[in-house]
Design a protein around this motif. Sequence first.
Motif, mmCIF file in Angstrom:
data_model
loop_
_atom_site.group_PDB
_atom_site.id
_atom_site.type_symbol
_atom_site.label_atom_id
_atom_site.label_comp_id
_atom_site.label_asym_id
_atom_site.label_seq_id
_atom_site.Cartn_x
_atom_site.Cartn_y
_atom_site.Cartn_z
ATOM 1 N N GLN B 218 0.831 -1.212 0.000
ATOM 2 C CA GLN B 218 0.000 0.000 0.000
ATOM 3 C C GLN B 218 0.865 1.261 0.000
ATOM 4 O O GLN B 218 0.504 2.265 -0.604
ATOM 5 N N SER B 219 2.011 1.184 0.663
ATOM 6 C CA SER B 219 2.898 2.342 0.658
ATOM 7 C C SER B 219 3.486 2.589 -0.736
ATOM 8 O O SER B 219 3.807 3.710 -1.094
ATOM 9 N N PHE B 220 3.596 1.517 -1.509
ATOM 10 C CA PHE B 220 4.040 1.670 -2.905
ATOM 11 C C PHE B 220 2.927 2.297 -3.763
ATOM 12 O O PHE B 220 3.177 2.742 -4.884
ATOM 13 N N PHE B 304 7.410 4.296 1.056
ATOM 14 C CA PHE B 304 7.764 3.856 -0.295
ATOM 15 C C PHE B 304 7.155 4.755 -1.373
ATOM 16 O O PHE B 304 7.199 4.434 -2.544
ATOM 17 N N GLY B 305 6.521 5.819 -0.944
ATOM 18 C CA GLY B 305 5.960 6.745 -1.924
ATOM 19 C C GLY B 305 4.615 7.301 -1.495
ATOM 20 O O GLY B 305 4.304 8.465 -1.702
ATOM 21 N N GLU B 306 3.813 6.449 -0.887
ATOM 22 C CA GLU B 306 2.474 6.876 -0.473
ATOM 23 C C GLU B 306 2.387 7.034 1.040
ATOM 24 O O GLU B 306 1.305 6.912 1.617
ATOM 25 N N GLY B 307 3.496 7.251 1.672
ATOM 26 C CA GLY B 307 3.509 7.432 3.129
ATOM 27 C C GLY B 307 3.730 6.121 3.851
ATOM 28 O O GLY B 307 3.518 5.045 3.284
ATOM 29 N N PRO B 308 4.191 6.184 5.096
ATOM 30 C CA PRO B 308 4.399 4.950 5.871
ATOM 31 C C PRO B 308 3.059 4.284 6.183
ATOM 32 O O PRO B 308 2.076 4.983 6.441
ATOM 33 N N LYS B 309 3.028 2.972 6.139
ATOM 34 C CA LYS B 309 1.779 2.232 6.406
ATOM 35 C C LYS B 309 2.068 1.040 7.326
ATOM 36 O O LYS B 309 3.119 0.412 7.215
ATOM 37 N N ILE B 310 1.110 0.755 8.184
ATOM 38 C CA ILE B 310 1.137 -0.499 8.943
ATOM 39 C C ILE B 310 -0.271 -1.085 8.943
ATOM 40 O O ILE B 310 -1.235 -0.386 8.636
#
Lengths: 290, 434
Positions: B218-220, B304-310
């Motif tokens: 999702q961060s990609f 990775f481009g779209e913000g950090p995600k967890i």
Amino acid sequence: MTSLLKRLGGHAGRIVLALVFALPLVFMLVSSFKTDDQIFGDLGSPSAFLPVGALSLDNYTGMFERVPAAQFLLNSVLISSITVVLGIIVNSLAAFALSRMRWPGRKLVLTVIIATLIVPFETFALPLVWWVNQLPLLRVNGFHLEWTTGWMDTYQVQILPFVANAFSIFFFHQFFQSIPKELDEAAIMDGAGWFTIYRRIVVPLSGPAVATVAILTFLPAWNSYLWPLMVVQSEELRPVMVGISYFFQLNVGWGQIMAYASMITVPVLALFVAFQRSFVNSIASTGVKG
Amino acid sequence: MVFRRRRLALASVAAAAATALVAGCASGPGGSSSGAGGDTLTLWTHNAGNSAELDVVKKIIKDFNDSQDKYTVELQSFPQTDYNNSVVAAASARKLPCLLDVDGPNVANWAWGGYLAPIDVSGSEVPVKDQLASTVGTYKDQLYSFGFYDVSLALFARGSVLNEHGIRIPTPGKPWTKGEFDAALAELRKSGKFAYPLEMGTGGSGEWWPYAYSPQLQSFGGDLIDRNGHKSASGTLDGKESVEWGNWFRSLVTKGYMAKKSGADPNKDFLAGKSAIQWDGSWNAAKNAQKLGDDLVILPPVDFGEGPKIGGASWQWAMSSTCSDKDGAQEWLRFSRRTKYFVDYAEATSTIPATDAAARQIADYRPGGKFEVLVQFAREYATVRPVTPAYPYISTEFQKAAQDILAGADPESALGQAAKNIDNNLKTNNNYAG
């Protein structure tokens, strides 16, 4: 000289094979006395198989605190033993009828029974859950008995669905075929009925087959995991294999897992050692290598 | 005469054994009761063998049972690994208990499947609106479940190691970019001090895969499914951004940054210094801090481009649709929603409390606490896994695709196949309408 080399080579091969099969068990047993850190520290060196370092029974005491292991063990002994005893009786009787008695359609029945061997348990586990839940049940309520419906969360739901076993019937059938039919004819001449022939002639001659079926019935009953998870909700009725998953929580205690695994492996090893000779004999004589 | 007696004796023994088997065995604890009858409410939890969390559940039950005479809650605990199988089997036999816990991503599926009933917990001490969004389970705008805690993913490392290799320590305000992260891994790899610079638990199984790795996807810029209606994965799971993630994920193995399949206990390997950075859950934060002390740094996920995600959503409590005493079940649910229990859960399990009020009562999680940053991650970066009844299927497909990619499969075709399978599943189930 050549024969000596051959013998040495044969022995070396057997020793290697024995080590391949024995070392995992040795690792399990030895690790059950070590701390988690030591188990991981010893990995990659021969120490993993040796009782070295600070050994203790802590994993065993921790195991009993985490899991009602004694209760699970008792349940499994009960479930497996009854399944084995009933399995031997029911399947040998079925095989006797198929092997020694003459009646129309018996070959078709045997074929159908053998055909069920290719159906994996997982495919009919859920329908079986539904089915056992429809069965009538006589239960104790206070001081009287009452009829109710559904076998969920009982001992018998872990036993009775596994008593009749296609492989056991086939195995007994193959073994009974090797017993001379002339014995039946002589017994009939002396006035014996079919059940007498079964009980007095065929069963006494089938010790190796009984031993083999006992082992082959005991193992899946002892190792039963998915089925009890689906049909048993009370902790007090669970078998040992379900207990192993108690340890796979966020903080896995590997030493405790090894202790638990050692505890539940010993009965199986003992059973195999006790019936080893008969097991090998019957496998060799029936030509069946399940 | 002797033979007759023996036969009679044998017949008696057989009859006794049969009676014992059918009747005696049925008298075992629990019997065939669904637990939903009368004033006794049976409660299922996934915590067998996990005494820390189980003890909190027991405490709430005891407090509830002691607080009133109308209802008695009885506990049945199951091992987590196959808890879902037990629930599915019981549902098929219509033997679900009144109360049960459910893993957050499965709420929609269980609600759609008719296992769960909507709940009303209004009037509780803790309002639902005060909880972290990821700890509340809704489906079709109805509340089905709530949790007392969430967990958070983070990168764990030794500050001394990063400094030694000249690697910037990222902050929530300035997380690592993909380029920085790759460069850091290359630097650590070059040092030769670690078996693998990165540990991401690739030996794990089940829900760990979508939980741990889909946030990176999702961060990609990719996702598991098009969240607009949840009707197709094609073009999303196998879209350009998702394939980029797949290529990067695979490169971690080909470049020697990460093991194709990590060891049995990745956290032990990290603490033993076999890896430099671990992508892991907050549940190991306390253990890491205990072992590494001030050297431990808890880092935000990579942008990775779209913000950090967890990932978001952990275990939550729900009520079954077959519960015959829904008032009683909801009474228990309301009773449990007290700040002190939110605190108890978080303290016992080293998880992130679901409310700020609870977080303020826990030294590690209150502002300035050593794990406050984990609360921040959960609040700011958590992306709930797709709220659709198809999720369990999506989860399995994603896991298979990700494992295939690590094993060497072409990311585009592996993700494409997964997307196709998901779409077929959606079509077969009429998009889980109804």
